[in-house]
Design an enzyme around this catalytic site. Sequence first.
Site, PDB file in Angstrom:
ATOM      1  N   ASP A  97       0.884  -1.155   0.000  1.00 36.04           N
ATOM      2  CA  ASP A  97       0.000   0.000   0.000  1.00 36.04           C
ATOM      3  C   ASP A  97       0.934   1.220   0.000  1.00 36.04           C
ATOM      4  O   ASP A  97       2.084   1.130   0.430  1.00 36.04           O
ATOM      5  CB  ASP A  97      -0.868  -0.044   1.262  1.00 36.04           C
ATOM      6  CG  ASP A  97      -1.694   1.203   1.435  1.00 36.04           C
ATOM      7  OD1 ASP A  97      -2.331   1.633   0.457  1.00 36.04           O
ATOM      8  OD2 ASP A  97      -1.681   1.777   2.555  1.00 36.04           O
ATOM      9  N   ASP A 110      -0.100   5.059   0.732  1.00 35.49           N
ATOM     10  CA  ASP A 110      -0.369   6.037   1.792  1.00 35.49           C
ATOM     11  C   ASP A 110      -0.385   5.359   3.158  1.00 35.49           C
ATOM     12  O   ASP A 110      -1.208   4.470   3.402  1.00 35.49           O
ATOM     13  CB  ASP A 110      -1.737   6.709   1.556  1.00 35.49           C
ATOM     14  CG  ASP A 110      -1.779   7.499   0.261  1.00 35.49           C
ATOM     15  OD1 ASP A 110      -0.832   8.248  -0.003  1.00 35.49           O
ATOM     16  OD2 ASP A 110      -2.769   7.371  -0.489  1.00 35.49           O
ATOM     17  N   ARG A 133     -11.707   8.070  -3.149  1.00 37.69           N
ATOM     18  CA  ARG A 133     -12.047   9.494  -2.995  1.00 37.69           C
ATOM     19  C   ARG A 133     -13.546   9.692  -2.839  1.00 37.69           C
ATOM     20  O   ARG A 133     -14.010  10.404  -1.952  1.00 37.69           O
ATOM     21  CB  ARG A 133     -11.523  10.263  -4.210  1.00 37.69           C
ATOM     22  CG  ARG A 133     -11.502  11.764  -4.019  1.00 37.69           C
ATOM     23  CD  ARG A 133     -10.999  12.447  -5.289  1.00 37.69           C
ATOM     24  NE  ARG A 133      -9.728  11.890  -5.738  1.00 37.69           N
ATOM     25  CZ  ARG A 133      -9.242  12.015  -6.962  1.00 37.69           C
ATOM     26  NH1 ARG A 133      -9.906  12.692  -7.877  1.00 37.69           N
ATOM     27  NH2 ARG A 133      -8.083  11.461  -7.308  1.00 37.69           N
TER      28      ARG A 133
HETATM   29  C1  BG6 Z   1      -5.843   5.945  -0.313  1.00 39.47           C
HETATM   30  C2  BG6 Z   1      -5.967   6.782   0.941  1.00 39.47           C
HETATM   31  O1  BG6 Z   1      -4.526   5.543  -0.489  1.00 39.47           O
HETATM   32  O2  BG6 Z   1      -6.255   6.697  -1.447  1.00 39.47           O
HETATM   33  C3  BG6 Z   1      -7.399   7.291   1.056  1.00 39.47           C
HETATM   34  O3  BG6 Z   1      -5.638   5.988   2.068  1.00 39.47           O
HETATM   35  C4  BG6 Z   1      -7.788   8.051  -0.196  1.00 39.47           C
HETATM   36  O4  BG6 Z   1      -7.517   8.119   2.197  1.00 39.47           O
HETATM   37  C5  BG6 Z   1      -7.606   7.153  -1.409  1.00 39.47           C
HETATM   38  O5  BG6 Z   1      -9.160   8.470  -0.116  1.00 39.47           O
HETATM   39  C6  BG6 Z   1      -7.946   7.857  -2.710  1.00 39.47           C
HETATM   40  O6  BG6 Z   1      -6.981   8.834  -2.966  1.00 39.47           O
HETATM   41  P1  BG6 Z   1      -7.001   9.843  -4.179  1.00 39.47           P
HETATM   42  O7  BG6 Z   1      -5.563  10.342  -4.214  1.00 39.47           O
HETATM   43  O8  BG6 Z   1      -7.347   9.080  -5.421  1.00 39.47           O
HETATM   44  O9  BG6 Z   1      -7.987  10.910  -3.875  1.00 39.47           O
HETATM   45 MG    MG Z   2      -2.832   3.076   3.602  1.00 38.29          MG
END
Ligand code: BG6
Ligand code: MG
Length: 213
Positions: free
Chosen positions: A9, A11, A49
Amino acid sequence: MKYEAIIFDLDGVICHTDRYHYQAWKQLSDKLGIYFDEKINHRLRGVSRMESLNIILERYPGKPLAKEEKESLAEEKNIIYKKLLEQMSPQDLSREVKDTLNDLRTLGLKLAIGSSSKNARLILKQIGLGDYFDAVSDGNNITQSKPNPEVFLKAAGFLKKEAGQCLVVEDAKAGIEAAHAGGMDSAGIGDAADDPLATYPLSTMRDLIDIFK
Ligand code: BG6
Ligand code: MG
């Protein structure tokens, strides 16, 4: 060793974008008059998102919003978020994570990203890992977000590996559930370390090396 690949993963595992998500969602929530705090932000980890927006809108006092309105709000948040991501640099990649990745690669493992984010490639570029991974499966190549296993199964497919040959590294419950649903073992870090579905608990990323000893 049964594992031939590791799917990370992004984030919360490779780097930390929580505070940027928080700031962007907070700005949007304030504008809409919706209460938002760190605890609610925590619920957004690992989910897409639009699902994040739906969680925030649980507290929206007005009439339910149309699909187009929600899409526009999600886009507005993303513009703020991407601007904040410009602050990220290779300094946001810790020495420990960098060394662990290099050591795992030296052991002959394939390394991939499995992230719900549509900004995954941008974040990887910002932290200096733009061309590092053998495959990147992210929010742009899936139709269902974690806890659905699609993002990890796609990553395995990109690497030409079977699910059982892959180990997933995750910090969110939704990600551990996704790995399990896809027939993959997982290593949980942070909050996910004590998830009963996680195969291995990690105190730090370095602990991954012990799994391959
Ligand atoms: C994930 C995060 O990696 O990505 C979430 O943990 C986030 O919090 C999701 O909502 C979607 O991210 P993005 O960058 O497409 O808005
Ligand atoms: Mg994560």
